[in-house]
Design an enzyme around this catalytic site. Structure first.
Site, PDB file in Angstrom:
ATOM      1  N   LYS A 164      19.954  -7.131   3.819  1.00 30.07           N
ATOM      2  CA  LYS A 164      20.048  -7.242   2.249  1.00 30.07           C
ATOM      3  C   LYS A 164      20.349  -5.963   1.519  1.00 30.07           C
ATOM      4  O   LYS A 164      21.200  -5.805   0.817  1.00 30.07           O
ATOM      5  CB  LYS A 164      18.823  -7.619   1.600  1.00 30.07           C
ATOM      6  CG  LYS A 164      18.726  -9.342   1.822  1.00 30.07           C
ATOM      7  CD  LYS A 164      17.350  -9.614   1.372  1.00 30.07           C
ATOM      8  CE  LYS A 164      17.151 -11.147   1.532  1.00 30.07           C
ATOM      9  NZ  LYS A 164      16.051 -11.847   0.570  1.00 30.07           N
TER      10      LYS A 164
ATOM     11  N   ARG B 141       3.815   2.850  -1.573  1.00 31.06           N
ATOM     12  CA  ARG B 141       4.859   1.712  -1.875  1.00 31.06           C
ATOM     13  C   ARG B 141       4.892   1.142  -3.277  1.00 31.06           C
ATOM     14  O   ARG B 141       5.801   0.899  -4.058  1.00 31.06           O
ATOM     15  CB  ARG B 141       5.093   0.620  -0.789  1.00 31.06           C
ATOM     16  CG  ARG B 141       5.670   1.112   0.430  1.00 31.06           C
ATOM     17  CD  ARG B 141       5.843  -0.016   1.376  1.00 31.06           C
ATOM     18  NE  ARG B 141       7.221  -0.528   1.371  1.00 31.06           N
ATOM     19  CZ  ARG B 141       7.583  -1.674   2.019  1.00 31.06           C
ATOM     20  NH1 ARG B 141       6.763  -2.446   2.820  1.00 31.06           N
ATOM     21  NH2 ARG B 141       8.938  -1.918   2.013  1.00 31.06           N
TER      22      ARG B 141
ATOM     23  N   ASN C  30      -1.004  -3.055  -2.702  1.00 31.84           N
ATOM     24  CA  ASN C  30      -0.236  -3.302  -1.559  1.00 31.84           C
ATOM     25  C   ASN C  30      -1.130  -2.349  -0.653  1.00 31.84           C
ATOM     26  O   ASN C  30      -1.826  -1.580  -0.780  1.00 31.84           O
ATOM     27  CB  ASN C  30       1.024  -2.439  -1.724  1.00 31.84           C
ATOM     28  CG  ASN C  30       1.979  -2.768  -0.209  1.00 31.84           C
ATOM     29  OD1 ASN C  30       2.234  -3.905  -0.091  1.00 31.84           O
ATOM     30  ND2 ASN C  30       2.531  -1.655   0.082  1.00 31.84           N
TER      31      ASN C  30
HETATM   32  P1  ATR Z   1       9.740  -8.355   2.402  1.00 29.12           P
HETATM   33  O1  ATR Z   1      11.199  -8.186   2.194  1.00 29.12           O
HETATM   34  O2  ATR Z   1       9.493  -9.767   2.869  1.00 29.12           O
HETATM   35  O3  ATR Z   1       8.977  -8.062   1.298  1.00 29.12           O
HETATM   36  P2  ATR Z   1       8.571  -6.211   3.665  1.00 29.12           P
HETATM   37  O4  ATR Z   1       9.544  -5.125   2.559  1.00 29.12           O
HETATM   38  O5  ATR Z   1       8.714  -5.550   4.925  1.00 29.12           O
HETATM   39  O6  ATR Z   1       9.618  -7.511   3.512  1.00 29.12           O
HETATM   40  O7  ATR Z   1       7.136  -6.107   2.969  1.00 29.12           O
HETATM   41  C1  ATR Z   1       6.228  -6.830   3.477  1.00 29.12           C
HETATM   42  C2  ATR Z   1       4.945  -6.819   2.703  1.00 29.12           C
HETATM   43  O8  ATR Z   1       3.860  -7.534   3.195  1.00 29.12           O
HETATM   44  C3  ATR Z   1       4.584  -5.369   2.274  1.00 29.12           C
HETATM   45  O9  ATR Z   1       3.927  -5.383   1.129  1.00 29.12           O
HETATM   46  C4  ATR Z   1       3.599  -5.109   3.687  1.00 29.12           C
HETATM   47  O10 ATR Z   1       2.706  -4.050   3.093  1.00 29.12           O
HETATM   48  P3  ATR Z   1       2.811  -2.360   3.662  1.00 29.12           P
HETATM   49  O11 ATR Z   1       3.853  -2.144   2.548  1.00 29.12           O
HETATM   50  O12 ATR Z   1       1.667  -1.690   3.648  1.00 29.12           O
HETATM   51  O13 ATR Z   1       3.552  -2.680   4.821  1.00 29.12           O
HETATM   52  C5  ATR Z   1       2.717  -6.586   3.384  1.00 29.12           C
HETATM   53  N1  ATR Z   1       2.203  -6.635   4.859  1.00 29.12           N
HETATM   54  C6  ATR Z   1       2.557  -7.271   5.893  1.00 29.12           C
HETATM   55  N2  ATR Z   1       1.602  -7.187   6.883  1.00 29.12           N
HETATM   56  C7  ATR Z   1       0.661  -7.003   6.335  1.00 29.12           C
HETATM   57  C8  ATR Z   1      -1.120  -6.779   6.897  1.00 29.12           C
HETATM   58  N3  ATR Z   1      -1.240  -7.201   7.818  1.00 29.12           N
HETATM   59  N4  ATR Z   1      -1.699  -6.516   5.420  1.00 29.12           N
HETATM   60  C9  ATR Z   1      -1.580  -6.354   4.409  1.00 29.12           C
HETATM   61  N5  ATR Z   1      -0.117  -6.391   4.079  1.00 29.12           N
HETATM   62  C10 ATR Z   1       0.690  -6.557   4.975  1.00 29.12           C
END
Ligand code: ATR
Length: 278
Positions: free
Chosen positions: A65, A156, A151
């Site tokens: 994307k 972020r 978050n």
């Molecule tokens: P997308 O395009 O689906 O938003 P991404 O940009 O990879 O994918 O974002 C994933 C989101 O899920 C992020 O907010 C991530 O938190 P981090 O920024 O701290 O990585 C969150 N996320 C994924 N796994 C997580 C976990 N185990 N606990 C808390 N947040 C999680």
């Protein structure tokens, strides 16, 4: 014969062909919509040759994307703010990109909660990744009040504020439960709660029963977060509707028909996700 497709890597699990295939049949259009696996190193050439290959456009999914945003013309401010493209369309032989994730979210919210109105609503968004960016931007465009963003990685959330402005208020991940008392709409944009991922562990006891709880995760159709919300009496919005509504504008751009997200379409895709659904 008007051709379009969805590109990603991997792409086998995309449900977009079911959605567009349903509409092509419903509106009796001589068109096709296919899955196209495109590796990252093939992306530039694929987009360059899109029109020559006879495509009216394509959907773009993980991990392309942001890369496609840099490869095509952008004609709208929403997409410029989001910095990512999920829909490409060809005009006069040139590839343009737009992002329909935000409107997919808001349209789904408005269709799922009859009479709902976004202006002035105090919102909490969990997550600060790509999906969060599109959704927070759409909520701001629709005049939501302040948007608390929690978050796991605090940085972020701060980047989201820098990008989208001072109505974005970063809060600590561990403070989310306490801040629920202030909020009228809760949105999960993280992958927590998805099948084979950890559950989103958030105590909803401070959330008003008038608040709406929305999840963008759609496998399972009803996530553990939504189950808890329903059980305590909140209205909920499931993630599958966002997938269906984000597809609408691409179909209209490629095939010239504004398609409808019908209960029948919802059921078809829901059964593909969960064979036990109804
Ligand atoms: P997308 O395009 O689906 O938003 P991404 O940009 O990879 O994918 O974002 C994933 C989101 O899920 C992020 O907010 C991530 O938190 P981090 O920024 O701290 O990585 C969150 N996320 C994924 N796994 C997580 C976990 N185990 N606990 C808390 N947040 C999680």
């Amino acid at each position: 014969m008007i051709k379009s497709c969805v590109i990603g890597w991997p792409i086998e699990h995309s449900r977009s062909p079911i959605i567009h295939g349903y509409w092509l049949k419903k509106y009796d259009i001589a068109g096709s919509y296919e899955r196209r696996p495109v590796e990252p190193n093939e992306l530039v050439e694929f987009i360059r040759a899109l029109s020559e290959a006879g495509y009216a456009g394509c959907n773009v999914t993980i991990p392309h994307k942001e890369a496609v945003f840099r490869l095509v013309r952008i004609a709208d401010d929403t997409t410029r703010h989001v910095g990512a493209v999920n829909t490409v369309y060809v005009r006069d032989g040139l590839a343009y990109g737009t992002n329909t994730d935000g409107e997919g979210f808001t349209r789904n919210l408005l269709q799922s909660v009859p009479g709902y109105s976004i202006p002035g609503k105090r919102v909490m968004v969990l997550g600060a990744g790509g999906a969060s960016l599109a959704i927070v931007n759409a909520l701001l465009e629709n005049h939501a009040a302040d948007i608390l963003v929690a978050n796991r990685t605090f940085e972020r959330s701060e980047q989201l504020r820098q990008r989208l402005g001072k109505r974005v208020l970063p809060i600590g991940w561990d403070e989310a439960a306490d801040h629920l008392v202030e909020c009228e709409l809760l949105v999960n944009t993280t992958s927590l709660g998805m099948t084979s991922q950890p559950v989103l562990d958030l105590d909803l006891s401070r959330l008003s029963l008038d608040a709406v709880v929305s999840d963008i995760v759609y496998t399972p159709l009803r996530t553990p977060l939504l189950k808890v919300a329903v059980d305590r009496g909140n209205r909920v919005v499931e993630g599958l509707g966002m997938l269906l509504h984000q597809a609408v504008r691409g179909f209209a751009l490629w095939y010239g028909v504004d398609p409808e997200v019908t209960p029948e379409l919802y059921d078809i895709v829901a059964r593909d996700i969960d064979p036990g659904y109804r």
